[in-house]
Write a protein that holds these residues in place. Sequence first.
Motif, PDB file in Angstrom:
ATOM      1  N   THR A  33       0.847  -1.196   0.000  1.00 53.19           N
ATOM      2  CA  THR A  33       0.000   0.000   0.000  1.00 53.19           C
ATOM      3  C   THR A  33       0.884   1.248   0.000  1.00 53.19           C
ATOM      4  OG1 THR A  33      -1.731  -1.165   1.216  1.00 53.19           O
ATOM      5  CG2 THR A  33      -1.764   1.235   1.327  1.00 53.19           C
ATOM      6  N   PRO A  34       0.589   2.243  -0.843  1.00 56.86           N
ATOM      7  CA  PRO A  34       1.392   3.464  -0.815  1.00 56.86           C
ATOM      8  C   PRO A  34       1.144   4.277   0.455  1.00 56.86           C
ATOM      9  CG  PRO A  34      -0.399   3.661  -2.415  1.00 56.86           C
ATOM     10  CD  PRO A  34      -0.459   2.272  -1.881  1.00 56.86           C
ATOM     11  N   HIS A  35       2.188   4.919   0.946  1.00 52.49           N
ATOM     12  CA  HIS A  35       2.063   5.811   2.090  1.00 52.49           C
ATOM     13  C   HIS A  35       2.764   7.133   1.793  1.00 52.49           C
ATOM     14  CE1 HIS A  35       0.315   2.696   4.588  1.00 52.49           C
ATOM     15  NE2 HIS A  35       1.281   1.866   4.228  1.00 52.49           N
ATOM     16  N   SER A  36       2.557   8.097   2.685  1.00 58.41           N
ATOM     17  CA  SER A  36       3.143   9.421   2.521  1.00 58.41           C
ATOM     18  C   SER A  36       3.684   9.828   3.890  1.00 58.41           C
ATOM     19  CB  SER A  36       2.045  10.390   2.035  1.00 58.41           C
ATOM     20  OG  SER A  36       2.536  11.692   1.959  1.00 58.41           O
ATOM     21  N   PHE A  37       5.005   9.837   4.021  1.00 57.27           N
ATOM     22  CA  PHE A  37       5.635  10.097   5.327  1.00 57.27           C
ATOM     23  C   PHE A  37       5.739  11.598   5.569  1.00 57.27           C
ATOM     24  CE2 PHE A  37       9.619  11.248   7.489  1.00 57.27           C
ATOM     25  CZ  PHE A  37       9.400  10.674   8.720  1.00 57.27           C
ATOM     26  N   HIS A  97       3.902  10.873  10.829  1.00 56.31           N
ATOM     27  CA  HIS A  97       2.760  10.015  10.476  1.00 56.31           C
ATOM     28  C   HIS A  97       2.639   9.836   8.978  1.00 56.31           C
ATOM     29  CE1 HIS A  97       0.299  13.570   9.243  1.00 56.31           C
ATOM     30  NE2 HIS A  97       0.963  14.187  10.193  1.00 56.31           N
ATOM     31  N   CYS A  98       1.731   8.942   8.622  1.00 59.63           N
ATOM     32  CA  CYS A  98       1.347   8.817   7.217  1.00 59.63           C
ATOM     33  C   CYS A  98       0.383   9.951   6.893  1.00 59.63           C
ATOM     34  CB  CYS A  98       0.680   7.477   6.949  1.00 59.63           C
ATOM     35  SG  CYS A  98       0.232   7.312   5.216  1.00 59.63           S
ATOM     36  N   HIS A  99       0.624  10.646   5.763  1.00 58.51           N
ATOM     37  CA  HIS A  99      -0.267  11.749   5.395  1.00 58.51           C
ATOM     38  C   HIS A  99      -1.430  11.302   4.513  1.00 58.51           C
ATOM     39  CE1 HIS A  99      -1.457  15.930   5.175  1.00 58.51           C
ATOM     40  NE2 HIS A  99      -0.490  16.197   6.029  1.00 58.51           N
ATOM     41  N   VAL A 100      -1.515  10.013   4.212  1.00 52.28           N
ATOM     42  CA  VAL A 100      -2.791   9.479   3.704  1.00 52.28           C
ATOM     43  C   VAL A 100      -3.732   9.589   4.892  1.00 52.28           C
ATOM     44  CG1 VAL A 100      -3.984   7.409   2.912  1.00 52.28           C
ATOM     45  CG2 VAL A 100      -1.718   7.975   1.999  1.00 52.28           C
ATOM     46  N   LEU A 101      -4.733  10.453   4.802  1.00 55.68           N
ATOM     47  CA  LEU A 101      -5.392  10.911   6.024  1.00 55.68           C
ATOM     48  C   LEU A 101      -6.207   9.820   6.709  1.00 55.68           C
ATOM     49  CD1 LEU A 101      -6.331  14.545   4.965  1.00 55.68           C
ATOM     50  CD2 LEU A 101      -4.327  13.737   6.211  1.00 55.68           C
ATOM     51  N   ARG A 102      -6.709   8.871   5.938  1.00 55.99           N
ATOM     52  CA  ARG A 102      -7.418   7.770   6.599  1.00 55.99           C
ATOM     53  C   ARG A 102      -6.440   6.921   7.399  1.00 55.99           C
ATOM     54  NH1 ARG A 102     -12.190   4.627   3.721  1.00 55.99           N
ATOM     55  NH2 ARG A 102     -12.878   6.796   3.728  1.00 55.99           N
ATOM     56  N   HIS A 103      -5.252   6.709   6.845  1.00 59.91           N
ATOM     57  CA  HIS A 103      -4.234   5.953   7.590  1.00 59.91           C
ATOM     58  C   HIS A 103      -3.882   6.678   8.890  1.00 59.91           C
ATOM     59  CE1 HIS A 103      -2.646   3.849   3.686  1.00 59.91           C
ATOM     60  NE2 HIS A 103      -3.901   3.575   3.950  1.00 59.91           N
ATOM     61  N   GLU A 104      -3.686   7.996   8.767  1.00 56.67           N
ATOM     62  CA  GLU A 104      -3.380   8.792   9.963  1.00 56.67           C
ATOM     63  C   GLU A 104      -4.496   8.654  11.003  1.00 56.67           C
ATOM     64  OE1 GLU A 104      -2.665  12.989   9.192  1.00 56.67           O
ATOM     65  OE2 GLU A 104      -3.592  13.508  11.099  1.00 56.67           O
ATOM     66  N   GLY A 152      -4.563   5.504  12.954  1.00 53.67           N
ATOM     67  CA  GLY A 152      -3.508   5.248  13.935  1.00 53.67           C
ATOM     68  C   GLY A 152      -2.092   5.176  13.395  1.00 53.67           C
ATOM     69  N   MET A 153      -1.898   5.468  12.099  1.00 54.11           N
ATOM     70  CA  MET A 153      -0.555   5.365  11.534  1.00 54.11           C
ATOM     71  C   MET A 153       0.232   6.644  11.848  1.00 54.11           C
ATOM     72  SD  MET A 153       0.284   3.960   7.766  1.00 54.11           S
ATOM     73  CE  MET A 153       1.383   2.555   7.705  1.00 54.11           C
ATOM     74  N   MET A 154       0.550   6.802  13.127  1.00 53.21           N
ATOM     75  CA  MET A 154       1.158   8.051  13.595  1.00 53.21           C
ATOM     76  C   MET A 154       1.974   7.752  14.839  1.00 53.21           C
ATOM     77  SD  MET A 154      -0.646  11.754  13.947  1.00 53.21           S
ATOM     78  CE  MET A 154      -2.132  11.258  14.807  1.00 53.21           C
TER      79      MET A 154
HETATM   80 CU   LIG Z   1      -0.379   5.479   4.795  1.00 57.18          CU
END
Ligand SMILES: [Cu+2]
Length: 480
Positions: free
Chosen positions: A400-404, A459-466, A469-471
């Motif tokens: 899955t792509p993420h944005s740090f 955190h991940c800047h994919v906002l749903r991931h953030e 809890g991806m933070m």
């Molecule tokens: Cu992400």
Amino acid sequence: MRKWLLGGLGLLVLCCGGGVATLVWFLARPPLDKTADFRQALRVPPLAASTVRDGKRVFELRARPGDSDLGHGAGTRTWGYNEAYLGPTLRAARGEQVVVDVHNSLPEPTTVHWHGMHLPAAVDGGPHHPIPAGGSYRAAWTVDQPAATLWYHPHPSERTETQVYRGLAGMFIVDDDEPAQRALPHDYGVDDVPVMVQDKVFDGDQLSMSSRFGSDIGVLGDELLVNGTSGPYLDVPSELVRLRLLNASTARIYNFQFADKRQFALVGTDGGLLERPHATDHIRLSVGERAEVVVSMRPGERATLRSVRSIDGDFDSRLNGGQDAFDVLQLRAAARLTPATLPGTLVATPRLDPGSAAQTRSFTFQGRKINGRKMDMHRNDAVVVKDTVEVWDVANGHDTPHSFHIHDVQFQVLAVNGGAPPPELGGWKDTLFLAPKQQYRIIARFADYADPNTSYMFHCHVLRHEDEGMMGQFIVVEKP
Ligand SMILES: [Cu+2]
């Protein structure tokens, strides 16, 4: 018992069969390729009014609901800052003391985070500092970083995706005295233009947050807005136009390219200008990233900016919108253009030395976790000593792509998969695309603002991931 088993088995076959059928149906359709009619002049966000009091530049932002025309009639319910949708462009110079009075006229708590800004954690606008509905908040700091295209948006606990999607976002332009800033196009709204790109799903005339089949990154819209304008064109009066591109979407990753594949100059990234313009025909921006590009125009011509395939790979790329294409913005050059030339060099960017690093840390992004852990407001993940340099190894552990994104600092990219980073990652960054299964090494100096009681986020800047809890959190302390 047997009846139950058979029933369960039947249900399983039905569900799986349905899932497979939906998957086949989805993969049988071509990826999106959306053209635009370019009938609306690009809306340019107004520059925010400010007053200077006691040597401080004071802005006022009110987060509020409103009604907007986003291409589906005037009755689309949206949120914005001062405006019905999005917010004004804040602008301040390096060295200035800035005060922003934020009022919350929304029916729920919010925060305002100054994305890319180097400031104390206490005014960073993270999830620890909610502004209640009807409440106010004052952020005050001294701008102390190079000229750059930054932005502001909500960062409340678990509600960031929804609030940004409804329209809460705005640009924050930092200015400085570097000669390159005057040498580049700099007439706001004329030859120096914000381009905030967002994708939307509509249900009738209202915004919808329904997720597309198979997406692991949240809402993937089938319509694009630029600064809230559907199908926009921009009249260009000069031979050079500077576009401040911002991916202000919640999930979608863009790869900007002109329809005629012309070269343009990448002059800046998240944290400021590059050392010199980099000629390219495309620039990819994951969620939250910015790029300043300068486009050369001939009299009377039209040039169409598009977004094309943005994620390598087959299956996951497809599911996460990485093979979709969109018209973004049409540039329309006047019959006579004001002459302009691109400077050959921009600003000096001293490289941070990995040999000087006081600490090396590793963070793997996988599922909705970083190093196997979800965000916990009461847990610190790193303690950084003030005025030290750190190297962070940031990896995407799955498909899955993420944005740090890291708060407080701008970083430099040392390596991508162990090799030299591409030129577009050669400048200051605060947000970085984490392509599936790829590894990145970055370096940053945590120059000041020690505060053992208040944390910054990464955190991940994919906002749903953030939101899911991806933070993680770090604090900056005075001494080890
Ligand atoms: Cu992400």
